[in-house]
Design an enzyme around this catalytic site. Structure first.
Site, PDB file in Angstrom:
ATOM      1  N   ARG A 134     -28.019  24.533  -9.572  1.00  0.00           N
ATOM      2  CA  ARG A 134     -29.095  23.894  -8.813  1.00  0.00           C
ATOM      3  C   ARG A 134     -28.827  22.408  -8.620  1.00  0.00           C
ATOM      4  O   ARG A 134     -29.120  21.836  -7.564  1.00  0.00           O
ATOM      5  CB  ARG A 134     -30.443  24.134  -9.526  1.00  0.00           C
ATOM      6  CG  ARG A 134     -30.939  25.590  -9.328  1.00  0.00           C
ATOM      7  CD  ARG A 134     -31.975  25.951 -10.380  1.00  0.00           C
ATOM      8  NE  ARG A 134     -32.617  27.245 -10.144  1.00  0.00           N
ATOM      9  CZ  ARG A 134     -32.089  28.433 -10.452  1.00  0.00           C
ATOM     10  NH1 ARG A 134     -30.873  28.506 -10.983  1.00  0.00           N
ATOM     11  NH2 ARG A 134     -32.757  29.548 -10.232  1.00  0.00           N
ATOM     12  N   ASP A 193     -31.025  37.879 -19.478  1.00  0.00           N
ATOM     13  CA  ASP A 193     -29.565  37.784 -19.661  1.00  0.00           C
ATOM     14  C   ASP A 193     -29.154  37.935 -21.125  1.00  0.00           C
ATOM     15  O   ASP A 193     -27.975  38.096 -21.427  1.00  0.00           O
ATOM     16  CB  ASP A 193     -29.048  36.438 -19.132  1.00  0.00           C
ATOM     17  CG  ASP A 193     -29.102  36.372 -17.610  1.00  0.00           C
ATOM     18  OD1 ASP A 193     -29.244  37.424 -16.959  1.00  0.00           O
ATOM     19  OD2 ASP A 193     -29.001  35.253 -17.074  1.00  0.00           O
TER      20      ASP A 193
HETATM   21  C1  S3P Z   1     -30.612  33.262 -12.530  1.00  0.00           C
HETATM   22  C2  S3P Z   1     -31.607  34.177 -12.532  1.00  0.00           C
HETATM   23  C3  S3P Z   1     -31.496  35.497 -13.166  1.00  0.00           C
HETATM   24  C4  S3P Z   1     -30.344  35.558 -14.152  1.00  0.00           C
HETATM   25  C5  S3P Z   1     -29.102  34.958 -13.595  1.00  0.00           C
HETATM   26  C6  S3P Z   1     -29.327  33.502 -13.223  1.00  0.00           C
HETATM   27  C7  S3P Z   1     -30.825  31.978 -11.834  1.00  0.00           C
HETATM   28  O1  S3P Z   1     -31.276  36.469 -12.167  1.00  0.00           O
HETATM   29  O2  S3P Z   1     -30.107  36.888 -14.534  1.00  0.00           O
HETATM   30  O3  S3P Z   1     -28.050  35.030 -14.540  1.00  0.00           O
HETATM   31  O4  S3P Z   1     -30.024  31.044 -12.028  1.00  0.00           O
HETATM   32  O5  S3P Z   1     -31.790  31.894 -11.069  1.00  0.00           O
HETATM   33  P1  S3P Z   1     -32.484  37.128 -11.341  1.00  0.00           P
HETATM   34  O6  S3P Z   1     -33.124  36.078 -10.570  1.00  0.00           O
HETATM   35  O7  S3P Z   1     -31.817  38.132 -10.443  1.00  0.00           O
HETATM   36  O8  S3P Z   1     -33.354  37.750 -12.379  1.00  0.00           O
END
Ligand code: S3P
Length: 425
Positions: free
Chosen positions: A24, A312
């Site tokens: 981000r 995760d």
């Molecule tokens: C993330 C959101 C999660 C996570 C991924 C990173 C992020 O996924 O599993 O490793 O940086 O927004 P989802 O938004 O699909 O749940």
């Protein structure tokens, strides 16, 4: 990668930068005016994919030993890339960047590795198309490669069927380019790094319960950001410290944002000895150091609103549950099937290979723990979180374990084996 039983773990580990926050910081820096300076940036393959995508769109990015400087060009400063953007293995890069690209004045094509070409993108294509975006899956299967012809976007109020920060962030980023206030509601609150960080860059974002709204066309300005350590990386040391007998480890610089800290809450619930020290705020995110000591764990139920806060970490939690007395039930976690591997299948097959009594379910798994595990041939399925979780299982199990394609840890934690080894000696 070969790993044997450890007698004890001791010492200190400093956790590398958070993957979600590192992505981000680069993205928001690129679409802000002025310079964004990022320290403790995670130099894992996924975040490097994000950097390379923005470089291909004319953003200058300097990188030196965990320090990244992004020379942002504002909301409308990106230029058309000369060729396909390569998102590698990164779901976060793919889904978030699509929100930004939908509102540009040029066309982009995105593609990545074999795994990314199987991950569901319909979850972002649907709301983006509701916003008038011209985005399509080239093969018509709802997956990458994707082609986006940038266009004027309409604001929407979107009720997301899944609790996903990637979906939420994609829509909020598209909302920057829309004609009014865009809002996203989720069935449960997912990680809120986009909301915290975009506000710091100057966006007007409001959160009420599980709904987030964003105003279009803000003036975003470059920021100085220190990335907190990634709790998802700390998870392996939490599990290892709890499971290997006679251990005490200090895990430094762990981000404990309440939308991410489910593993700590669940580990405590399972009887884990975890102490928070030195609680502080780093670039708007709560951070602490953790002391973890060997503990006798017991089984628990993990379901509902806690799931997005530890999604995760479930492979590492499943390993903890395998060594815990009694039964652990994990449910409401069907999202596990659409991660870098199908983590219900990959956790179940690998824990079974080590002698664990585990049953897959439609939305999770049931683990009957407490039996000693034995070393085995483990397949990482090229999923970094599977490789690291089973490195921990290997330390606590009898005998030797081999992890196939263990080097995939470079996605989120290139020095993982080095740091783990340092605690075992
Ligand atoms: C993330 C959101 C999660 C996570 C991924 C990173 C992020 O996924 O599993 O490793 O940086 O927004 P989802 O938004 O699909 O749940």
């Amino acid at each position: 990668m070969k790993i044997s039983n450890a007698k004890r773990l001791s010492g200190t580990v400093a956790i590398p930068g958070d993957k979600s926050i590192s992505h981000r910081a680069v993205m928001f820096g690129a679409i802000s005016k002025g310079t964004t300076e990022i320290t403790n940036f995670l130099e894992g393959a996924d975040c490097l994919s994000t950097i390379s995508c923005f470089e291909k769109m004319g953003i200058e990015i300097k990188r030196r030993a965990g320090r990244v400087t992004v020379f942002g060009k504002g909301l409308h400063g990106l230029r058309a890339p000369l060729d396909t953007l390569d998102v590698g293995n990164s779901g976060t890069t793919t889904r978030l960047i699509c929100g930004i690209l939908s509102g540009q004045k040029f066309t982009t094509r995105l593609n990545g590795d074999e795994s990314i070409q199987k991950r569901p993108m319909k979850r972002i294509i649907t709301p983006l198309q509701m916003m008038n975006a011209d985005i399509r899956s080239d093969r018509g299967n709802g997956c990458a490669p994707l082609t986006i012809h940038g266009t004027a976007l309409k604001s929407i109020r979107y009720q997301s069927p899944v609790a996903s920060a990637q979906v939420k962030s994609c829509i909020l980023l598209a909302g920057l380019y829309a004609d009014g206030i865009t809002s996203v509601s989720e069935p449960a609150v997912s990680r809120n790094h986009t909301e915290l960080m975009l506000s710091a860059f100057g966006a007007n974002i409001q959160t009420t319960n599980a709904t987030v709204s964003i105003e279009p066309n803000p003036v975003l300005s470059g920021q100085k950001l220190a990335v907190p350590g990634d709790i998802s990386s700390a998870a392996y040391f939490i599990a290892a410290g709890l499971l290997v007998p006679n251990s005490e480890i200090l895990i430094k610089n762990v981000g404990i944002n309440p939308t991410r800290d489910g593993i700590i809450r669940i580990a405590l619930q399972m009887g884990g000895d975890i102490e928070k020290q030195n609680e502080r705020t780093v670039s708007g995110e709560p951070v602490c150091d953790l002391v973890v000591r060997s503990s006798s764990l017991h089984g628990t139920v993990i379901d509902g609103a806690v799931i997005p806060t530890l999604i995760d970490e479930i492979p590492a939690i499943a390993v903890m549950a395998a060594f815990a007395d009694g039964t652990t039930v994990i449910k409401d976690a069907a999202e596990l099937k659409v991660k870098e591997s199908n983590r219900i299948d990959t956790v179940v097959s690998n824990l079974s290979a080590m002698g664990c009594d585990i049953t897959p379910t439609e939305d999770g798994m049931i683990i009957r723990g407490g039996k000693m595990l034995h070393g085995a041939e483990i397949d990482s399925y090229l999923d970094h979180r599977i490789a690291m979780s089973f490195a921990v299982a290997a330390l606590a199990a009898e005998g030797e374990t081999t992890i196939k394609n263990g080097e995939c840890v470079n996605i989120s934690y290139p020095d993982f084996y080095h740091d783990l080894n340092a605690l075992a000696n």
